[in-house]
Design an enzyme around this catalytic site. Structure first.
Site, PDB file in Angstrom:
ATOM      1  CE1 TYR A 110      -3.535   2.731   0.597  1.00 11.37           C
ATOM      2  CE2 TYR A 110      -2.694   3.034   2.723  1.00 11.37           C
ATOM      3  CZ  TYR A 110      -3.429   3.382   1.955  1.00 11.37           C
ATOM      4  OH  TYR A 110      -4.458   4.372   1.996  1.00 11.37           O
ATOM      5  NE  ARG A 117      -3.739   7.166  -3.698  1.00 14.43           N
ATOM      6  CZ  ARG A 117      -4.477   6.778  -2.946  1.00 14.43           C
ATOM      7  NH1 ARG A 117      -5.582   6.491  -3.187  1.00 14.43           N
ATOM      8  NH2 ARG A 117      -4.114   6.661  -1.615  1.00 14.43           N
ATOM      9  CD  GLU A 291     -11.559   1.170   3.459  1.00 14.56           C
ATOM     10  OE1 GLU A 291     -10.524   0.909   4.145  1.00 14.56           O
ATOM     11  OE2 GLU A 291     -11.622   1.526   2.156  1.00 14.56           O
TER      12      GLU A 291
HETATM   13  C1  3EB Z   1      -7.892   5.560   6.219  1.00 14.07           C
HETATM   14  O1  3EB Z   1      -8.696   6.207   6.363  1.00 14.07           O
HETATM   15  C2  3EB Z   1      -8.385   4.000   5.605  1.00 14.07           C
HETATM   16  O2  3EB Z   1      -5.726   5.225  -0.064  1.00 14.07           O
HETATM   17  O3  3EB Z   1      -7.349   5.727  -1.272  1.00 14.07           O
HETATM   18  C3  3EB Z   1      -9.655   4.678   3.042  1.00 14.07           C
HETATM   19  C4  3EB Z   1     -10.125   5.372   1.725  1.00 14.07           C
HETATM   20  C5  3EB Z   1      -8.521   4.318   3.190  1.00 14.07           C
HETATM   21  C6  3EB Z   1      -9.219   5.383   0.699  1.00 14.07           C
HETATM   22  C7  3EB Z   1      -7.003   5.386   0.062  1.00 14.07           C
HETATM   23  C8  3EB Z   1      -7.423   4.721   2.132  1.00 14.07           C
HETATM   24  C9  3EB Z   1      -7.818   4.967   0.959  1.00 14.07           C
HETATM   25  O4  3EB Z   1      -6.802   5.865   5.632  1.00 14.07           O
HETATM   26  C10 3EB Z   1      -7.808   3.421   4.400  1.00 14.07           C
END
Ligand code: 3EB
Length: 297
Positions: A110, A117, A291
């Site tokens: 990630y 990104r 999530e």
């Molecule tokens: C967070 O809040 C949890 O990397 O695009 C949620 C929504 C999360 C989008 C992204 C990651 C992403 O950090 C993970």
């Protein structure tokens, strides 16, 4: 098995296939209908469909050894395609990254994804990039390709942050040397009915994971976060939204065996008959088990 379209040059739809198992029900086909005749096109590896108001796109990329590079290439093409077609206002991005929690070269996949990104956003938007981040989700996928699909509008939407959470692009480096680049929600422009796209939302307060190891507490914290994002978006919506106003609810569960307990607790909070799609997926932080995302029309 077979789709035959008579009287038009192309099947007017993009198709995305995700192998993440659907939990507790049959595989589901989610469809997005265009308002006007739909025009299909392709820009590099990005497949596109537009109806004059909304642009949908999808793409995938083999991850190989260089996840950051693959993500950068994908996002560079994706951002170029939205600008080229005249839909620069990204509304929502969905990312399915196989092995998202795996460690490679000392860092979680990630983190490599975030680096690629962010580099693409910086190259495309320059110094205004922080004002352009849109609603997103990034969860584990299956197979060996990053799958990304998105919606974009003619104009920029309103990007919403959560006052209970540090903006993702300001997370401290303990969550990776390059921070994630997304907003907590995006409200589409009025031409698209000011639809609200809620990002993947998890049990994070400030920048910290809360309730590691306690599934139901993570669910409750996530719901509090969702209500906070909906409240923050209210000024741009026809009327304030509550949890029960969300449709296209998707719940990502790291452990499929958590389905029944989550289902029972969540469905108590939702109107009877509200559809929820439960998908098995790794969440981007190893200590998160759940999530949730959704859309309010
Ligand atoms: C967070 O809040 C949890 O990397 O695009 C949620 C929504 C999360 C989008 C992204 C990651 C992403 O950090 C993970």
């Amino acid at each position: 098995m077979l789709a035959v379209l008579y009287g038009a040059a192309e099947v007017p739809a993009l198709a995305v296939s995700l192998a993440n198992p659907v939990l507790g029900s049959e595989p589901r086909l989610e469809t997005w209908q265009g308002e006007a005749p739909v025009v299909r096109s392709r820009s590099g590896s990005i497949e596109l469909a537009e109806d004059g108001t909304l642009l949908a796109g999808s793409t995938s990329r083999p991850l190989g050894q260089d996840v950051e590079g693959a993500t950068f290439d994908l996002y560079r093409e994706l951002l170029a395609s939205t600008a080229e077609r005249g839909y620069p206002g990204l509304l929502r991005l969905w990312n399915y990254l196989p092995g998202i929690n795996r460690i490679e070269a000392g860092e979680e996949l990630y983190w490599h994804f975030n680096a690629g990104r962010a580099r693409a956003f910086a190259g495309h938007y320059g110094s205004e990039m922080e004002r352009r981040y849109c609603a997103s989700s990034a969860v584990g996928g299956r197979g060996d390709e990053l799958v990304t699909y998105f919606l974009a509008a003619r104009e920029e939407g309103h990007h919403i942050e959560n006052p209970r959470q540090v903006s993702a692009w300001c997370y401290p480096p303990s969550y990776g040397p390059v921070s994630p680049t997304f907003a907590r929600a995006t409200v589409a422009p009025p031409a698209l009915g000011s639809a609200l796209f809620l990002s993947g939302t998890a049990s994070i307060v400030g920048h910290q994971t809360r309730h590691a190891g306690d599934l139901l507490a993570q669910l409750e914290e996530t719901l509090v976060n969702i209500e906070a994002v909906l409240a923050a978006a209210a000024p741009w919506r026809p009327r304030p939204d509550r949890l029960e106003d969300l449709d296209a609810l998707k719940v990502y569960l790291r452990h499929p065996e958590d389905l029944s307990v989550v289902q029972a607790a969540l469905e108590r909070r939702l109107p009877d008959g509200k559809e929820v799609l439960y998908l098995e997926a790794e969440i981007c932080r190893p200590d998160l088990a759940i999530e949730i995302e959704g859309i309010a029309l």
